[in-house]
Structures are given as structure tokens and as C-alpha cells.
Scaffold this active site. Structure first.
Site, PDB file in Angstrom:
ATOM      1  N   LYS A 138       0.840  -1.207   0.000  1.00  0.00           N
ATOM      2  CA  LYS A 138       0.000   0.000   0.000  1.00  0.00           C
ATOM      3  C   LYS A 138       0.874   1.256   0.000  1.00  0.00           C
ATOM      4  CE  LYS A 138      -3.787  -2.425   2.223  1.00  0.00           C
ATOM      5  NZ  LYS A 138      -4.481  -2.796   3.464  1.00  0.00           N
TER       6      LYS A 138
ATOM      7  N   GLN B 174      -4.635  -1.226   9.672  1.00  0.00           N
ATOM      8  CA  GLN B 174      -4.473  -2.549   9.067  1.00  0.00           C
ATOM      9  C   GLN B 174      -5.078  -3.619   9.984  1.00  0.00           C
ATOM     10  OE1 GLN B 174      -3.242  -3.209   5.968  1.00  0.00           O
ATOM     11  NE2 GLN B 174      -3.834  -5.332   6.315  1.00  0.00           N
TER      12      GLN B 174
ATOM     13  N   ASP C 285     -11.040   3.188   4.189  1.00  0.00           N
ATOM     14  CA  ASP C 285     -11.345   1.750   4.129  1.00  0.00           C
ATOM     15  C   ASP C 285     -12.856   1.499   4.194  1.00  0.00           C
ATOM     16  OD1 ASP C 285      -9.369  -0.083   3.639  1.00  0.00           O
ATOM     17  OD2 ASP C 285      -8.687  -0.223   5.718  1.00  0.00           O
TER      18      ASP C 285
END
Ligand code: NAP
Length: 286
Positions: free
Chosen positions: A53, A97, A120
Site C-alpha cells: 500500500k 491494518q 477503508d
């Protein structure tokens, strides 16, 4: 006849190229999109995902910051740093994460991310927007799958879409996005009985389970579009999806490979969401 393979790697490269172009347009106005990535602990798969990422951000000119914490970090420390990022004007997207170490209160930590920086799409406000069909941030993996289906001009209205898996980050949002496109959606999970009888009805079958080669050719309707979200590490170290690619490609009409299918699209959509967050923060419609 063998299925046509949807090349997620190539499509993701073209999405990234258009993000890069748009980042340069924003740069001319003094705006640089920024993403902060928070990781706790040393889960090897998570470390690879985070590295990919950050590299993707660098390639398209998005500023990125990594905040790495030990596995025994406290909820209070993580929440404090997210609150700092919420206030930081150089940061437009915040990604925590997952999975977080079990000792942490993941729901509380995700709820701390400002919905405007929740690239997200895991904040309840963005989930609510998705459920009610309003604008918000959509989780990157299902959003990436929808981009693939759009690119293929796959008709969804009135088609039967079957989603295997009901996680909050893939299965459920995937089903909602397919429903938004007027598909008739069935969601299966570990308690579903006679999976094959259901999957054989699918015009579009999305597998997001985490069981290598669970979907075999006898479970697929001839000509169906089969999207494989699963990423499973086999004993020999290689990667396999949830779909038995070799046999299913002989019966499906369209199929995604693993690797090189949904995975690259997930990262591309993270960049798209970060760009959008930066534009919204600058007062643009995005
Ligand atoms: P998850 O949270 O573990 O959810 C798995 C889902 O599969 C659950 O809903 C579970 O049902 C269901 N399931 C388990 N065994 C089943 C079976 N035999 N038949 C039908 N359903 C079954 O996983 P996830 O986070 O959604 O991820 C799913 C897979 O996608 C994993 O392999 C993950 O690595 C991969 N993934 C890939 C990407 C990417 O970018 N390519 C992104 C995210 C995830 P219950 O709810 O009943 O337990």
C-alpha cells in the site's frame, strides 16, 4: 470452452495511472493527498499488505505515513494517535491494518477514525451510507470487484449474484453493492447447507471465504462470472484463491486469477478513496 480471464493487474495499473494524473492536477493547486497507515504487531501477511500500500502511494505521488506499534500497544495509545491524524491537515485518509491484535478493541479503534478520512469504509457512518445507498467511502475490495464488473460491462440487473462469505469487510459490502446494481443477491456462509445447489444458480459468483479451492467446477453454472477474492497460502508457499482455477476456468465465462485478480484492485481503490478524501477536504465535489 475456456473462460476469459479478467486481468486485475492490468486494470489496476490503469486505475493507478488515472489516479496519478489526478494527483498531478491537484499538486498544481498545492494539494497533495496523504494517507496514514497504522499497524500493530508483526503479522507477516499484514506487513506485506502495508508495504504494498505504501509503495502504491509513492508511485502515484500520494504522501504516506506509517505508524507501526508493538502488538502490546494499548487501545488508548492507538486511539490517541488516530485522533491526532484526524486533526492533521496533511492526512486525508487513515487506514488501520486488520486484523488488530486480539487484546485490542478493534470496533472502538475503527470508530475513532473520522468518517471523512475513513478510506477503508469501515466506520459505522460509511457502512450506514452503503446500506442506505448514500455517498460514502466503500470498502476497497468490494469496490474493486465492482470496478472489474463495470469494466467488463457485465449486466447485473435481474441476475442472480451469490456471495460466499459474510464478513464486514468483504462479503456484506459486496452483497450490498451488487444489490445496488439490482442483482438478486444470495449470501452464503459457513452454516449454509448445500452450497453447490446455491452456487450453481449464480450468474455472478463471488468467493470471499478463505478456503483454498473451495469452489470446484461442479459448483459453477456454465458461462458464469466467477470472482475470486480469497488469498490462501498453500503448504508449498504458493498462493491460491477460494476457487479451483484450473477446473473452474473450463466452465465459467469470466474468471479472476489469484494472484493478479482482485488483490491489485483493492490497492488501486484505496488510492481512489484517498484521492476522493483529499478532494472532499479541499471542498471539491468528488
Ligand atoms: P473472514 O472474515 O474470515 O470471513 C470468511 C467468511 O467465509 C465468513 O463469513 C465465513 O462464514 C465464510 N465461510 C467459512 N467457511 C465457509 C464454507 N465452508 N462455506 C461457505 N462460507 C464459509 O474473511 P474475509 O476477511 O472476508 O476474507 C475472505 C478471503 O478473502 C480471505 O482469503 C482473505 O485473505 C481474502 N481477502 C482478500 C482481499 C484482496 O484484496 N484480495 C481483501 C480482503 C480479504 P461465517 O460467517 O459463518 O463464519
Amino acid at each position: 470452452m475456456s473462460a476469459r480471464i479478467i486481468d486485475g493487474k492490468a486494470l489496476a495499473a490503469s486505475v493507478r495511472a488515472s489516479v496519478r494524473d489526478e494527483v498531478s492536477v491537484l499538486a498544481a493547486r498545492g494539494i497533495r493527498p496523504g494517507l496514514a497507515v497504522i499497524i500493530a504487531g508483526k503479522d507477516p501477511a499484514s506487513q506485506v499488505y502495508v508495504r504494498n500500500k505504501l509503495r502504491a502511494c509513492e508511485e502515484v505521488g500520494v504522501h504516506s505515513e506509517l505508524l507501526a506499534f508493538p502488538a502490546d500497544v494499548s487501545d488508548a495509545t492507538l486511539i490517541g494517535s488516530i485522533e491526532g491524524l484526524n486533526r492533521d491537515p496533511a492526512i486525508h485518509g487513515i487506514l488501520v491494518q486488520l486484523p488488530l491484535p486480539k487484546s485490542l478493541d478493534a470496533a472502538r479503534i475503527l470508530a475513532t477514525v473520522s468518517p471523512a478520512k475513513d478510506v477503508d469504509g469501515f466506520h459505522l457512518e460509511n457502512i450506514g451510507a452503503l446500506v442506505t445507498g448514500q455517498a460514502g467511502f466503500v470498502p476497497c475490495t468490494p469496490a474493486g470487484v465492482m470496478r472489474m464488473l463495470a469494466q467488463e460491462n457485465l449486466p447485473l440487473a435481474g441476475r442472480h449474484a451469490v456471495v460466499l462469505g459474510r464478513s464486514n469487510i468483504v462479503g456484506k459490502p459486496m452483497a450490498l453493492l451488487l444489490l445496488q446494481k439490482d442483482a438478486t443477491v444470495t449470501i452464503c456462509h459457513s452454516k449454509s447447507s448445500d452450497l453447490a445447489a446455491i452456487t450453481r444458480q449464480a450468474d455472478v459468483l463471488v468467493a470471499a471465504v478463505g478456503r483454498a479451492k473451495l469452489v470446484t467446477a461442479d459448483m459453477v453454472k456454465p458461462g458464469a462470472c466467477v470472482i475470486d477474492v480469497g488469498v490462501n497460502r498453500l503448504a508449498d508457499g504458493s498462493l491460491a484463491g477460494d476457487v479451483d482455477f484450473a477446473s473452474v476456468k473450463e466452465i465459467a465465462g469470466l474468471i479472476t486469477p489469484v494472484p493478479g485478480g482482485v488483490g491489485p484492485m483493492t490497492i488501486a481503490l484505496l488510492l481512489v478513496n484517498t484521492l476522493r478524501a483529499a478532494r472532499l477536504a479541499a471542498g471539491e465535489r468528488a
